[in-house]
Design a protein around this motif. Structure first.
Motif, short mmCIF file in Angstrom:
data_model
loop_
_atom_site.label_atom_id
_atom_site.label_comp_id
_atom_site.label_asym_id
_atom_site.label_seq_id
_atom_site.Cartn_x
_atom_site.Cartn_y
_atom_site.Cartn_z
N LEU A 199 0.82 -1.21 0.00
CA LEU A 199 0.00 0.00 0.00
C LEU A 199 0.86 1.26 0.00
N GLN A 200 1.92 1.25 0.80
CA GLN A 200 2.81 2.41 0.83
C GLN A 200 3.48 2.61 -0.52
N LEU A 201 3.93 1.51 -1.13
CA LEU A 201 4.54 1.61 -2.45
C LEU A 201 3.54 2.11 -3.48
N GLN A 202 2.30 1.63 -3.38
CA GLN A 202 1.26 2.08 -4.29
C GLN A 202 1.01 3.58 -4.13
N ASP A 203 0.94 4.04 -2.88
CA ASP A 203 0.72 5.47 -2.64
C ASP A 203 1.90 6.30 -3.15
N LYS A 204 3.12 5.79 -2.96
CA LYS A 204 4.30 6.53 -3.45
C LYS A 204 4.31 6.58 -4.98
N GLU A 205 3.94 5.45 -5.62
CA GLU A 205 3.89 5.45 -7.08
C GLU A 205 2.82 6.40 -7.59
N ARG A 206 1.66 6.40 -6.89
CA ARG A 206 0.61 7.34 -7.28
C ARG A 206 1.08 8.79 -7.13
N GLU A 207 1.75 9.06 -6.02
CA GLU A 207 2.26 10.42 -5.79
C GLU A 207 3.27 10.81 -6.86
N HIS A 208 4.15 9.85 -7.20
CA HIS A 208 5.17 10.13 -8.22
C HIS A 208 4.52 10.40 -9.58
N ILE A 209 3.55 9.53 -9.95
CA ILE A 209 2.88 9.72 -11.24
C ILE A 209 2.11 11.03 -11.25
N ARG A 211 2.74 13.78 -9.59
CA ARG A 211 3.64 14.94 -9.69
C ARG A 211 4.22 15.05 -11.10
N VAL A 212 4.57 13.90 -11.69
CA VAL A 212 5.10 13.95 -13.06
C VAL A 212 4.05 14.49 -14.02
N LEU A 213 2.80 13.99 -13.88
CA LEU A 213 1.73 14.47 -14.75
C LEU A 213 1.46 15.96 -14.51
N HIS A 214 1.48 16.37 -13.23
CA HIS A 214 1.20 17.77 -12.92
C HIS A 214 2.30 18.68 -13.45
N ASP A 215 3.56 18.25 -13.26
CA ASP A 215 4.67 19.13 -13.64
C ASP A 215 4.93 19.11 -15.14
N ASP A 216 4.69 17.99 -15.83
CA ASP A 216 5.01 17.87 -17.25
C ASP A 216 3.77 18.04 -18.12
N HIS A 261 -9.14 15.96 -11.67
CA HIS A 261 -9.81 14.86 -10.96
C HIS A 261 -8.91 13.63 -10.92
N LEU A 262 -8.24 13.36 -12.02
CA LEU A 262 -7.32 12.22 -12.06
C LEU A 262 -6.18 12.40 -11.08
N LEU A 263 -5.61 13.60 -11.03
CA LEU A 263 -4.52 13.87 -10.09
C LEU A 263 -5.01 13.75 -8.65
N GLN A 264 -6.25 14.20 -8.41
CA GLN A 264 -6.78 14.10 -7.06
C GLN A 264 -6.95 12.64 -6.65
N ASP A 265 -7.35 11.79 -7.60
CA ASP A 265 -7.47 10.36 -7.30
C ASP A 265 -6.10 9.73 -7.09
N LEU A 266 -5.14 10.15 -7.88
CA LEU A 266 -3.81 9.57 -7.74
C LEU A 266 -3.13 10.01 -6.46
N HIS A 267 -3.22 11.28 -6.15
CA HIS A 267 -2.55 11.79 -4.94
C HIS A 267 -3.29 13.03 -4.47
N PRO A 268 -3.81 13.02 -3.24
CA PRO A 268 -4.58 14.17 -2.73
C PRO A 268 -3.67 15.35 -2.40
N GLN A 311 -2.55 10.08 7.54
CA GLN A 311 -3.50 10.90 6.79
C GLN A 311 -3.81 10.27 5.43
N THR A 312 -2.78 9.74 4.78
CA THR A 312 -2.99 9.10 3.48
C THR A 312 -3.89 7.88 3.61
N HIS A 313 -3.61 7.02 4.62
CA HIS A 313 -4.44 5.84 4.83
C HIS A 313 -5.89 6.23 5.13
N LEU A 314 -6.07 7.24 5.95
CA LEU A 314 -7.42 7.65 6.31
C LEU A 314 -8.16 8.23 5.10
#
Length: 409
Positions: A199-209, A211-216, A261-268, A311-314
């Motif tokens: 779950l932590q790895l999934q959340d980190k991957e979501r956060e990474h994706i 940020r990459v989508l948001h920044d690029d 909306h997609l970014l919000q689902d991937l990482h709040p 906070q992420t888990h909740l």
């Protein structure tokens, strides 16, 4: 049927069969003794002659024989007719030299002996059943403890252990059970740890994706939209080209809305900006907007300080719960309550949907991930549902605990 009842009935049948068999042998031997006694008395009567030839008082001392002229002598006690006829039969009561051969007193003695033996047998049987009850109780108690421990394990209480037993076989069974539960607990901790890391790895991957989508990609979309807006005011373009530029800018704006909306689902990201309480409000508003359902939110503010992982888990827990309502509940509204006290954070999500009697049993991946996130929070999730009464999801999180990575939910 319980084991004690089976043993009780078996022993009772065995005792009854033994008693009846013993009674048959006893009566058979009694008949033989009566016949032998009557034969001896008959011989004595022939040898003595008539009662008148004997001195006075001698006739009263003789057993099994009375002067024939004396009638109506009652027996010492009233005997059952079946016993008397079985033991004495039709023999006796003969008259020999003026003597009446009467085995009544012999039959009375046999009957008294039969009653005494029967009473002794009944007392012995009662003592045997008392001992049997105690022994079976001692033997079944460890099995009952084993059943209770297995039921506790089935409920997820892997800390259950059996104490040492006095019987070697039962002690070996208890040791094997404890070893099995210890191995299961170890495997459960390993699985829980791996799930938490996943779950932590999934959340980190979501956060990474995200940020990459948001920044690029987000910057590219913003640039395309700005360029399209600038073409609208370009005097070198005709009206058709300007309309195409307006359409392109509008499409970029639509893509950006879905992109957000997609970014919000991937990482709040809103949680980093507004905190947990603001993120929950934003989640409820966004879910209400996307699903078209009403969401009534009541929340204590401010909320207790939680770590970033907590906070992420909740947040993910509430996100999955709301998504389940919109996908499966067939509801028109949901009620979300977030309350806290000095020691615990209480969250309850209720809908007015169709509900299901077997809701926990038909859990999918989303529900299992919610259970795991609740475990990572050190809390416990409850899923209550009934047909026609909707579904309630309750989460209780103790405050002041670190985010765990092992253990049992």
């Amino acid at each position: 049927m319980t084991a004690f009842r089976k043993i009780f009935l078996l022993m009772l049948a065995l005792f009854i069969a033994t008693y009846l068999l013993g009674a048959v042998f006893y009566v058979h031997q009694a008949r033989h003794d009566v016949q032998r006694e009557l034969a001896a008395v008959t011989s004595l009567a022939r040898a003595l002659g008539s009662p008148e030839t004997l001195p006075s008082g001698v006739a009263e001392t003789l057993r099994h024989m009375r002067p024939a002229q004396i009638t109506g002598l009652a027996p010492i006690q009233e005997l059952p007719r079946w016993f008397e006829s079985t033991v004495a039969g039709s023999q006796g009561y003969e008259v020999v030299n003026g003597w009446r051969i009467d085995p009544a007193d012999e039959v009375e003695e046999i009957w008294e002996g039969f009653l005494l033996i029967s009473a002794s047998y009944a007392v012995g049987m009662a003592l045997c059943f008392i001992a049997l009850f105690w022994m079976v109780g001692q033997g079944i108690r460890p099995l009952a403890n084993l059943a209770s421990a297995m039921a506790a394990v089935a409920e997820g209480k892997l800390g259950s252990r059996l104490s040492r037993q006095n019987v070697v076989e039962l002690d070996a069974l208890a040791l094997r059970f404890n070893d099995m539960v210890a191995a299961l607990e170890s495997e459960q901790k390993t699985v829980s740890r791996l799930l938490n890391e996943l779950l932590q790895l999934q959340d980190k991957e979501r956060e990474h994706i995200a940020r990459v989508l948001h920044d690029d990609l987000g910057q590219y979309l913003t640039g395309i939209r700005a360029q399209a807006r600038s073409w609208v005011y370009d005097p070198d373009l005709n009206e058709r080209q300007r309309q195409q530029a307006r359409d392109l800018a509008g499409h970029c704006e639509t893509v950006q809305q879905h992109f957000r909306h997609l970014l919000q689902d991937l990482h709040p990201l809103v949680m980093e900006q507004l905190g947990l309480a603001g993120a929950i409000r934003h989640l409820a508003e966004q879910w209400q907007h996307l699903s078209g359902l009403d969401c009534k939110l009541t929340m204590d503010d401010p909320l207790a300080q939680l770590s970033g992982a907590q906070q992420t888990h909740l947040y993910r827990f509430l996100q999955e719960a709301l998504n389940n309502v919109s996908r499966h509940a067939n509801a028109t509204c949901a009620m979300l309550a977030v309350q806290q006290n000095a020691n615990q954070l209480h969250i309850e999500l209720r809908d007015n949907g169709v509900g299901a009697d077997d809701f926990p049993e038909k859990a999918g991946l989303g529900l299992r991930s919610m259970r795991e996130r609740a475990r990572c929070l050190g809390g416990r999730a409850q899923f209550l549902s009934k047909v026609g009464e909707g579904t309630r999801i309750k989460l209780t999180v103790p405050l002041g605990l670190p985010c765990v990575s092992g253990g049992m939910l």
